[in-house]
Motif scaffolding. Structure first.
Motif, PDB file in Angstrom:
ATOM      1  N   PRO A 177       0.784  -0.966   0.027  1.00 35.28           N
ATOM      2  CA  PRO A 177      -0.023   0.065  -0.203  1.00 35.28           C
ATOM      3  C   PRO A 177       0.944   1.062   0.107  1.00 35.28           C
ATOM      4  O   PRO A 177       2.092   1.090   0.484  1.00 35.28           O
ATOM      5  CB  PRO A 177      -0.935  -0.238   1.115  1.00 35.28           C
ATOM      6  CG  PRO A 177      -0.656  -1.564   1.954  1.00 35.28           C
ATOM      7  CD  PRO A 177       0.857  -2.184   1.286  1.00 35.28           C
ATOM      8  N   MET A 178       0.327   2.494  -0.525  1.00 34.35           N
ATOM      9  CA  MET A 178       0.958   3.716  -0.412  1.00 34.35           C
ATOM     10  C   MET A 178       0.821   4.018   1.063  1.00 34.35           C
ATOM     11  O   MET A 178       0.257   3.983   1.858  1.00 34.35           O
ATOM     12  CB  MET A 178       0.184   4.661  -1.094  1.00 34.35           C
ATOM     13  CG  MET A 178       0.205   4.824  -2.637  1.00 34.35           C
ATOM     14  SD  MET A 178       1.865   4.797  -3.265  1.00 34.35           S
ATOM     15  CE  MET A 178       2.422   6.376  -2.879  1.00 34.35           C
ATOM     16  N   CYS A 179       2.105   4.615   1.373  1.00 32.74           N
ATOM     17  CA  CYS A 179       2.208   4.978   2.652  1.00 32.74           C
ATOM     18  C   CYS A 179       2.121   6.611   2.914  1.00 32.74           C
ATOM     19  O   CYS A 179       2.315   7.301   2.017  1.00 32.74           O
ATOM     20  CB  CYS A 179       3.709   4.758   3.345  1.00 32.74           C
ATOM     21  SG  CYS A 179       4.249   5.182   5.042  1.00 32.74           S
ATOM     22  N   THR A 180       1.896   7.170   4.159  1.00 34.57           N
ATOM     23  CA  THR A 180       1.771   8.352   4.124  1.00 34.57           C
ATOM     24  C   THR A 180       3.133   9.485   3.910  1.00 34.57           C
ATOM     25  O   THR A 180       2.923  10.583   3.599  1.00 34.57           O
ATOM     26  CB  THR A 180       1.311   8.576   5.833  1.00 34.57           C
ATOM     27  OG1 THR A 180       2.161   8.339   6.761  1.00 34.57           O
ATOM     28  CG2 THR A 180       0.059   8.514   6.162  1.00 34.57           C
ATOM     29  N   CYS A 181       4.045   8.744   4.092  1.00 35.04           N
ATOM     30  CA  CYS A 181       5.330   8.959   3.807  1.00 35.04           C
ATOM     31  C   CYS A 181       5.702   9.505   2.136  1.00 35.04           C
ATOM     32  O   CYS A 181       6.505  10.126   1.718  1.00 35.04           O
ATOM     33  CB  CYS A 181       6.563   8.772   4.073  1.00 35.04           C
ATOM     34  SG  CYS A 181       7.195   7.003   3.334  1.00 35.04           S
ATOM     35  N   GLY A 182       4.915   9.060   1.471  1.00 31.08           N
ATOM     36  CA  GLY A 182       5.035   8.868   0.083  1.00 31.08           C
ATOM     37  C   GLY A 182       5.784   7.768  -0.854  1.00 31.08           C
ATOM     38  O   GLY A 182       5.803   7.686  -1.955  1.00 31.08           O
ATOM     39  N   ALA A 183       6.158   7.073   0.101  1.00 40.51           N
ATOM     40  CA  ALA A 183       6.817   5.710  -0.550  1.00 40.51           C
ATOM     41  C   ALA A 183       5.701   4.763  -0.614  1.00 40.51           C
ATOM     42  O   ALA A 183       4.580   4.777  -0.082  1.00 40.51           O
ATOM     43  CB  ALA A 183       7.966   5.223   0.131  1.00 40.51           C
ATOM     44  N   GLN A 184       6.058   3.369  -1.098  1.00 42.47           N
ATOM     45  CA  GLN A 184       5.069   2.366  -1.260  1.00 42.47           C
ATOM     46  C   GLN A 184       5.510   1.096  -0.542  1.00 42.47           C
ATOM     47  O   GLN A 184       6.749   0.847  -0.636  1.00 42.47           O
ATOM     48  CB  GLN A 184       4.975   2.046  -2.739  1.00 42.47           C
ATOM     49  CG  GLN A 184       3.409   1.306  -2.952  1.00 42.47           C
ATOM     50  CD  GLN A 184       3.311   0.943  -4.329  1.00 42.47           C
ATOM     51  OE1 GLN A 184       4.007   1.772  -5.284  1.00 42.47           O
ATOM     52  NE2 GLN A 184       2.526   0.168  -4.854  1.00 42.47           N
ATOM     53  N   GLY A 185       4.602   0.524   0.273  1.00 39.91           N
ATOM     54  CA  GLY A 185       4.997  -0.704   0.864  1.00 39.91           C
ATOM     55  C   GLY A 185       5.914  -0.694   2.197  1.00 39.91           C
ATOM     56  O   GLY A 185       6.417  -1.703   2.411  1.00 39.91           O
TER      57      GLY A 185
END
Ligand SMILES: [Zn+2]
Length: 321
Positions: A177-185
């Motif tokens: 899933p997309m993370c709140t930080c902008g990265a994925q997983g």
């Protein structure tokens, strides 16, 4: 600067700043003598919150009948421990570039120290918790997010420019899933409390499709034998275990201490977590790494904030190493 207080007996004003609430107290050698808490009320602004913190610190010191020797602060999010400046914090919008250290030092005329709240809690556990004899520890808090702190030889591990490593944002699944930080997983996007709730909703049977359950509610349901909630627990435990297995491989610490709201249901997760570590940490003596629960309970935020001051002024000579 430390005043007349003997090493280890200083009376510390403790401030634990989170996105939802601020706890303030007076702490003496691992004991909370008096405390209070109030909503962070982010929209009312940083200055208002600081005025309330100042008032609460004076009231707590008065109730406890003590004079403060210093003030320690644990705060959520990015910050510069050396200058006291807050960085970009998701749950404290508008507080970026504000400086709680400068304000409290000026108001009280006392030495003040600030650290990331995961580091603060880790220092509290290391000093006063069940594992105080260990010197190589990783502390992980699993709640709304995942925060972690690495303590080596009793000191906080820091990166370049005194930075706090963001272990909750290790990439566990690049297709995750997309993370709140902008990265994925990121680990946090797969194994925090909200991540568990989100997975359960996405994998709900048709008759549960409209249910919005929290991680805590899912754990309670799993204990009653609900098959869907048990699958959510299984998924959560697997991803908790994968992140922890990475930490075992990277640090091979004497212990990993687990805290945070999700770990209130730790009995549902621990067996699976240990199996995942066993299956994935093939080249290190994982069996020597203790995986244990935090032992300080509800006051850990305040005890940790007080330890921020002791760590800086009693053990590191007021310097950031
Ligand atoms: Zn992330």
């Amino acid at each position: 600067m430390i005043g007349a207080a003997m090493i280890g007996t200083a009376m510390i004003g403790a401030v634990d700043i989170g996105g939802t609430k601020i706890a303030v107290g007076v702490v003496d050698g691992g004991r909370v003598l008096d405390k209070t808490e109030f909503p962070t009320d982010v929209p009312s602004g940083f200055e208002t919150a600081m005025r309330r913190i100042g008032t609460a610190l004076r009231e707590c010191a008065q109730h406890a009948g003590v004079k403060l020797d210093g003030i320690g602060i644990g705060c959520a999010g990015q910050l510069d421990a050396a200058t006291g400046l807050l960085g970009s914090v998701n749950n404290l919008p508008g507080w970026e570039h504000c400086n709680p250290v400068e304000i409290l030092a000026k108001e009280f005329g006392l030495p003040v120290a600030l650290e990331n709240d995961a580091d603060a809690v880790a220092l509290g556990e290391v000093q006063w918790g069940a594992l105080r004899s260990k010197s190589r520890l990783v502390f992980v808090t699993i709640g709304t997010g995942i925060g972690a702190s690495v303590i080596l030889d009793g000191k906080i591990y820091r990166g370049v420019r005194h930075s706090h490593p963001e272990i909750g944002h290790l990439i566990i699944d690049p297709a995750g899933p997309m993370c709140t930080c902008g990265a994925q997983g990121c680990w946090e996007s797969l194994a925090s409390g909200p991540a568990m709730a989100q997975w359960a909703k996405q994998n709900a049977p048709a008759d549960r499709a409209n249910l919005d359950l929290t991680a805590r509610q899912l754990c309670a349901l799993a204990e009653q034998g609900d098959e869907w909630a048990q699958r959510a627990v299984e998924h959560e435990a697997r991803y908790l275990g994968l992140g922890l297995a990475n930490l075992v491989d990277i640090f091979v610490p004497q212990a990993i201490i687990l805290g945070g709201s999700v770990m209130k249901s730790a009995h549902l997760f621990m067996d699976r977590i240990r199996r995942v570590i066993e299956q994935n940490c093939c080249l290190v003596p994982y069996e020597c790494v203790e995986i244990v629960l935090a032992s300080l309970g509800a006051d850990v935020g305040l005890i940790g904030a007080a330890e921020v001051w002791r760590h800086r002024f009693e053990r590191c000579g007021g310097r950031i190493e």
